[in-house]
Design a protein around this motif. Sequence first.
Motif, PDB file in Angstrom:
ATOM      1  N   GLU A 197       1.022  -1.298  -0.030  1.00  0.00           N
ATOM      2  CA  GLU A 197       0.114   0.125   0.009  1.00  0.00           C
ATOM      3  C   GLU A 197       0.702   1.327  -0.114  1.00  0.00           C
ATOM      4  OE1 GLU A 197      -4.047   1.615   2.509  1.00  0.00           O
ATOM      5  OE2 GLU A 197      -2.920   0.080   3.052  1.00  0.00           O
ATOM      6  N   THR A 198       1.954   1.211   0.763  1.00  0.00           N
ATOM      7  CA  THR A 198       2.970   2.297   0.642  1.00  0.00           C
ATOM      8  C   THR A 198       3.230   2.996  -0.602  1.00  0.00           C
ATOM      9  OG1 THR A 198       4.724   1.003   1.328  1.00  0.00           O
ATOM     10  CG2 THR A 198       3.352   1.969   3.165  1.00  0.00           C
ATOM     11  N   LEU A 199       3.441   1.886  -1.538  1.00  0.00           N
ATOM     12  CA  LEU A 199       3.890   1.968  -2.764  1.00  0.00           C
ATOM     13  C   LEU A 199       3.076   2.842  -3.818  1.00  0.00           C
ATOM     14  CD1 LEU A 199       6.170  -1.092  -3.664  1.00  0.00           C
ATOM     15  CD2 LEU A 199       6.943   1.203  -2.759  1.00  0.00           C
ATOM     16  N   GLN A 200       1.903   2.826  -3.432  1.00  0.00           N
ATOM     17  CA  GLN A 200       0.811   3.310  -4.403  1.00  0.00           C
ATOM     18  C   GLN A 200       0.952   2.979  -5.826  1.00  0.00           C
ATOM     19  OE1 GLN A 200       1.032   7.729  -3.361  1.00  0.00           O
ATOM     20  NE2 GLN A 200      -1.059   7.622  -3.117  1.00  0.00           N
ATOM     21  N   LEU A 201       0.948   1.753  -5.960  1.00  0.00           N
ATOM     22  CA  LEU A 201       1.258   0.917  -7.322  1.00  0.00           C
ATOM     23  C   LEU A 201       0.099   1.377  -8.070  1.00  0.00           C
ATOM     24  CD1 LEU A 201       2.399  -2.563  -6.213  1.00  0.00           C
ATOM     25  CD2 LEU A 201       3.935  -0.555  -6.934  1.00  0.00           C
ATOM     26  N   ILE A 202       0.482   1.840  -9.227  1.00  0.00           N
ATOM     27  CA  ILE A 202      -0.693   2.280 -10.298  1.00  0.00           C
ATOM     28  C   ILE A 202      -1.431   1.229 -10.683  1.00  0.00           C
ATOM     29  CG2 ILE A 202      -0.892   3.381 -12.520  1.00  0.00           C
ATOM     30  CD1 ILE A 202       1.901   4.523 -12.137  1.00  0.00           C
ATOM     31  N   THR A 203      -0.956   0.192 -11.218  1.00  0.00           N
ATOM     32  CA  THR A 203      -1.718  -1.123 -11.534  1.00  0.00           C
ATOM     33  C   THR A 203      -2.687  -1.672 -10.432  1.00  0.00           C
ATOM     34  OG1 THR A 203       0.035  -2.759 -11.319  1.00  0.00           O
ATOM     35  CG2 THR A 203      -0.081  -1.222 -13.474  1.00  0.00           C
ATOM     36  N   ALA A 204      -2.162  -1.250  -9.160  1.00  0.00           N
ATOM     37  CA  ALA A 204      -3.099  -2.040  -8.154  1.00  0.00           C
ATOM     38  C   ALA A 204      -4.460  -1.119  -8.043  1.00  0.00           C
ATOM     39  CB  ALA A 204      -2.440  -1.688  -6.994  1.00  0.00           C
ATOM     40  N   LYS A 205      -4.563  -0.091  -8.864  1.00  0.00           N
ATOM     41  CA  LYS A 205      -5.675   0.932  -8.611  1.00  0.00           C
ATOM     42  C   LYS A 205      -7.000   0.120  -9.545  1.00  0.00           C
ATOM     43  CE  LYS A 205      -3.234   5.127  -8.143  1.00  0.00           C
ATOM     44  NZ  LYS A 205      -3.422   5.458  -7.050  1.00  0.00           N
TER      45      LYS A 205
END
Length: 365
Positions: free
Chosen positions: A192-200
């Motif tokens: 979560e801390t990385l704010q991954l783009i493809t996790a959105k």
Amino acid sequence: MALKCGIVGLPNVGKSTLFNCLSKAKAQSANFPFCTIEPNVGIMSVPDDRLEALSAIVNPERVMPTTVEIVDIAGLVKGASKGEGLGNKFLGNIRETNAIIHVLRCFDDDNIIHVDGSVDPVRDKETIDMELQLKDLEALEKLRDKNVRTAKSGDKEGQKILATCEKYIAHLESGNSARSVDATEDELEIIETLQLITAKPVMYMCNVDEESVKTGNKHVAAVKEAVKNEEAEVLLIATAIEAEIAELEDVEEQLMFLEELGLEKPGVHYLIQSTYKLLNLQTYFTAGVKEVRAWTITEGTKAPQAAAVIHTDFEKGFIRAEVMAYNDFVTLGSEQACKDNGKLSVEGKDYVVKDGDIMHFRFNV
């Protein structure tokens, strides 16, 4: 709660036109790549027929819909993850959004140039997916490398972070997005801390011609086939039609125009409703003579946390919530009628708010 959606897509697929329709802001829309150099941000009122019905009964001084922040992010090209085109700036902007609206060109028109020379929405989708995955890999590899030494020393937390990074890296290197990783809660917390783009969460918006807006076409069929395992919604919109609707100031004129086309509502209405669904959001209302207002919460929110959306003091000093279901209120015609018919309930801290609830909060600070 603030909701922020990023509109992404290759140049000349209809992103800026869609943005203009959503916000009525006038992002420059022209027939060449990189037309939108800076991110354009617009605030859009969320269409909700229930507000009008409540307003007709209560006759308030003002009506306040809930809003969505729409960010039109500059066109992405191959190599963006390495800084090509608008590169890192684009990718930084998208990290700040809650959800992604991925616009795909699904119409043929020789007068509108495609950056890759031909119309192929599946290829376009894969181009953007790859760039976003490459950027996420970069973030994951940095976190992995940062924890290699501590993991080797026997540090449990470092080992956990390292294992999680390796799991995600392998998944992305196979051409998949982070949102499809079968992850544990602990792993999700680390990532979560990385704010991954493809996790959105993502939805695909097929920009079609007027003839295809109701039934789709071969391009839409290809997109649906390509994303069938993603559990992502595919919506159809004709930005050319939406642009014409947006220019009509009079609501009656808009309705007549839609009727001529055999459509019930503008496509942007369905887009916003689908965004809510995508993010598991719902609406509750407050209704008084001063104001009728819509508030956005996440599904499953309990009464004190719903109250905090109005003001944090409401949660701190929460005593109870007086609740009426929307259908009961509209059918019976007033709060007093709801009381008289046993349709107003008094709820405590464990009450889970339902979509459409009309609420009064009692609190003491």
